[in-house]
Write a protein that holds these residues in place. Structure first.
Motif, short mmCIF file in Angstrom:
data_model
loop_
_atom_site.label_atom_id
_atom_site.label_comp_id
_atom_site.label_asym_id
_atom_site.label_seq_id
_atom_site.Cartn_x
_atom_site.Cartn_y
_atom_site.Cartn_z
N GLU A 117 -17.48 2.90 1.14
CA GLU A 117 -17.63 1.53 0.64
C GLU A 117 -16.76 1.24 -0.57
O GLU A 117 -16.37 0.10 -0.80
CB GLU A 117 -19.10 1.26 0.29
N ASN A 118 -16.47 2.27 -1.38
CA ASN A 118 -15.71 2.02 -2.62
C ASN A 118 -14.20 1.98 -2.40
O ASN A 118 -13.44 1.76 -3.33
CB ASN A 118 -16.05 3.08 -3.67
N VAL A 119 -13.73 2.17 -1.16
CA VAL A 119 -12.30 2.11 -0.86
C VAL A 119 -11.86 0.65 -0.78
O VAL A 119 -12.51 -0.17 -0.14
CB VAL A 119 -11.99 2.83 0.47
N ARG A 120 -10.76 0.34 -1.46
CA ARG A 120 -10.23 -1.02 -1.47
C ARG A 120 -8.99 -1.11 -0.58
O ARG A 120 -8.40 -0.10 -0.22
CB ARG A 120 -9.86 -1.44 -2.89
N ALA A 121 -8.61 -2.33 -0.26
CA ALA A 121 -7.45 -2.55 0.61
C ALA A 121 -6.20 -1.88 0.04
O ALA A 121 -5.46 -1.19 0.74
CB ALA A 121 -7.22 -4.04 0.82
N ARG A 122 -5.95 -2.09 -1.24
CA ARG A 122 -4.73 -1.52 -1.81
C ARG A 122 -4.80 0.01 -1.92
O ARG A 122 -3.77 0.66 -1.98
CB ARG A 122 -4.40 -2.16 -3.14
N ASP A 123 -6.01 0.59 -1.94
CA ASP A 123 -6.12 2.05 -1.90
C ASP A 123 -5.59 2.58 -0.58
O ASP A 123 -4.88 3.60 -0.54
CB ASP A 123 -7.58 2.49 -2.07
N VAL A 124 -5.95 1.92 0.51
CA VAL A 124 -5.49 2.33 1.84
C VAL A 124 -3.98 2.16 1.95
O VAL A 124 -3.27 3.06 2.42
CB VAL A 124 -6.20 1.51 2.94
N LEU A 125 -3.46 1.04 1.49
CA LEU A 125 -2.03 0.76 1.62
C LEU A 125 -1.19 1.64 0.71
O LEU A 125 -0.05 1.97 1.04
CB LEU A 125 -1.76 -0.72 1.30
N TYR A 126 -1.75 2.03 -0.43
CA TYR A 126 -0.98 2.86 -1.35
C TYR A 126 -0.65 4.22 -0.74
O TYR A 126 0.27 4.89 -1.17
CB TYR A 126 -1.74 3.04 -2.67
N ASN A 127 -1.41 4.61 0.28
CA ASN A 127 -1.16 5.89 0.95
C ASN A 127 -0.02 5.83 1.96
O ASN A 127 0.31 6.85 2.57
CB ASN A 127 -2.43 6.37 1.65
N PHE A 128 0.59 4.64 2.13
CA PHE A 128 1.80 4.58 2.95
C PHE A 128 2.92 5.26 2.17
O PHE A 128 3.43 4.72 1.18
CB PHE A 128 2.17 3.12 3.23
N GLU A 129 3.33 6.43 2.61
CA GLU A 129 4.29 7.21 1.85
C GLU A 129 5.65 7.30 2.52
O GLU A 129 6.63 7.70 1.89
CB GLU A 129 3.74 8.62 1.61
N ARG A 130 5.73 6.97 3.81
CA ARG A 130 7.03 7.04 4.47
C ARG A 130 7.91 5.89 3.99
O ARG A 130 7.50 4.73 4.00
CB ARG A 130 6.86 6.97 5.99
N TRP A 131 9.12 6.20 3.60
CA TRP A 131 10.09 5.17 3.21
C TRP A 131 10.44 4.36 4.46
O TRP A 131 10.61 4.93 5.53
CB TRP A 131 11.33 5.86 2.66
N PRO A 132 10.49 3.03 4.39
CA PRO A 132 10.30 2.15 3.24
C PRO A 132 8.84 1.75 3.05
O PRO A 132 8.27 1.03 3.88
CB PRO A 132 11.14 0.93 3.62
N THR A 133 8.23 2.21 1.99
CA THR A 133 6.80 1.99 1.76
C THR A 133 6.46 0.51 1.61
O THR A 133 5.35 0.09 1.94
CB THR A 133 6.36 2.73 0.50
N TRP A 134 7.42 -0.29 1.09
CA TRP A 134 7.08 -1.68 0.75
C TRP A 134 6.77 -2.56 1.96
O TRP A 134 6.16 -3.61 1.82
CB TRP A 134 8.22 -2.31 -0.06
#
Length: 446
Positions: A103-120
């Protein structure tokens, strides 16, 4: 579909004013949300709606796609979003929006784990706001049998998909681990370096094709009782990626159109698998670059032997079941990199050159515009090929006019086209920023 000639190209450069006059008459000005109603009416009854972008780093493209997608999901029961992204990373987004994460996981927490370039491309504030909406939508409709999903169509995730396959087999089918380890052992000498593997296949004929194909065949013929349908589908998709990614990386070293075609064919197969998995009445929304979603037959890509997802979708599902929406801009800013793997940065997008579609739209009006292609006349100015901007993850603004345009008959490439006169770079999560700030929803305020 068009046959190109130097005469046609030179002729198209001479009638830009005629084209601008036609566009001024045909296009709809876009100033508020209700101005998109004609577009929504055009696409809402399709089974597959493909929403493009002329760059991977423009805020307005992401925001517009999110707005249209929300309406398609909320008002017409579209089942899922499928994006030009890696399956394992996007599956974590699907976990998040369907409450399979803490429950404490936020949307940007999930997206921040995108590590393959290009992450943006996916780890940005614009997407974070959208997937938070998807999560809330699913929670609000928890009592209904369907939940909106989010999936990746791309083929790049060779190593990540291998890890997912092994993790599933360790938990549910350890007897098949030896087969998976054979594939892992084959790839180990290349140290998660796709270029090294591709070069080895070219120079010494090394290949892991047999190992991954054998693994996929065994998985497809083995029913693992303890797995849920969702887990089983995830396992099969990751195994399919192993086969197609191996083929893609082995082919890309040869040059030519073959690797591109392998990639888009994988996207098409994944989209088809997703629709089959969600049932015979399921409906899909796709987010990908214009070069993937606009029909390649209406571009110079076809002359180079390339096809793409938009063309394949029209051919497979029928043109009446597919809506292709292109996006473009005259000038602004964009997130991109100077070279492959280089740091991302905000770059200027210079005014489009005089012989381009974008310049014609700018001459027609400095406002944002919508063009519905079934309303376009047969006027030769509108039906002639001219350059259409296509910015990738690698970008050099100084050479924009020479390297970033695809010769296009726009009314044949798309069913509709959204033009933004001035655009701004999206906001990546991996660049320091105020994470409490949410993106502007300009120009619609929704």
């Amino acid at each position: 579909m068009p046959k190109w000639s130097l005469f046609m190209i030179l002729q198209s450069e001479q009638d830009i004013q005629t084209l601008a006059q036609e566009l001024r008459h045909l296009s709809h000005p876009i100033e508020q949300a209700s101005d998109l109603d004609p577009l929504f009416e055009r696409i809402k009854n399709a089974r597959v709606v493909l929403l493009g972008e002329s760059s991977h780093g423009t805020s307005q493209f992401y925001t517009a796609r999110a707005y249209l997608s929300k309406r398609l999901i909320a008002e017409h029961d579209f089942d899922f979003i499928a994006v030009e992204g890696d399956w394992p990373d996007c599956h974590r987004i699907d976990d998040f929006i369907k409450d399979f994460t803490p429950e404490n996981v936020r949307a940007r927490d999930v997206l921040y784990n995108f590590e393959r370039w290009p992450t943006w491309m996916w780890a940005n504030l614009e997407v974070a706001v959208f997937i938070q909406w998807l999560k809330q939508y699913n929670q609000d409709h928890a009592q209904t049998p369907k939940k909106a999903g989010f999936f990746g169509l791309d083929v790049y995730s060779l190593w990540e998909s291998m890890e997912m396959v092994i993790a599933y087999l360790e938990e549910f089918q350890p007897k098949m681990l030896d087969l998976a380890y054979q594939a892992t052992t084959c790839f180990e000498p290349y140290g998660r370096n796709e270029q090294a593997y591709a070069q080895a296949t070219s120079i010494v004929g090394a290949s892991c094709e047999h190992e991954v194909v054998t693994l996929l065949k065994r998985l497809r013929h083995r029913t693992i009782q303890q797995m849920t349908d969702r887990q089983r589908f995830d396992l099969e998709q990751n195994a399919a990626i192993l086969v197609n990614a191996e083929h893609y990386y082995r082919t890309m070293i040869q040059g030519g159109p073959h690797a591109w075609n392998i990639r888009d064919l994988h996207m098409m197969h994944t989209l088809d698998d997703l629709l089959a998995h969600h049932g015979p009445d399921s409906k899909a929304i796709v987010w990908a670059h214009n070069t993937h979603i606009g029909d390649a037959r209406a571009t110079s890509m076809a002359r180079g032997g390339m096809f793409n997802l938009g063309q394949l979708a029209r051919e497979h599902y029928g043109e009446d079941q597919v809506a292709l929406v292109g996006f473009g801009t005259y000038q602004g800013s964009v997130i991109a990199a100077r070279s492959w793997g280089a740091p991302m940065q905000s770059m200027p997008v210079p005014p489009a050159p005089n012989d381009s579609w974008e310049h014609a739209f700018h001459l027609a009006s400095s406002r944002n515009q919508l063009l519905l292609c079934d309303q376009v006349s047969s006027n030769s100015a509108v039906q002639s090929p001219r350059g259409h901007r296509a910015i990738g993850v690698v970008y050099q603004p100084a050479t924009d006019a020479f390297q970033n345009y695809v010769l296009t008959v726009l009314p044949q490439r798309y069913d509709a086209f959204l033009y933004f006169d001035q655009t701004t770079a999206l906001r990546p999560l991996h660049i320091p920023t105020d994470l409490h700030e949410v993106p502007e929803t300009y120009p619609w305020g929704v």
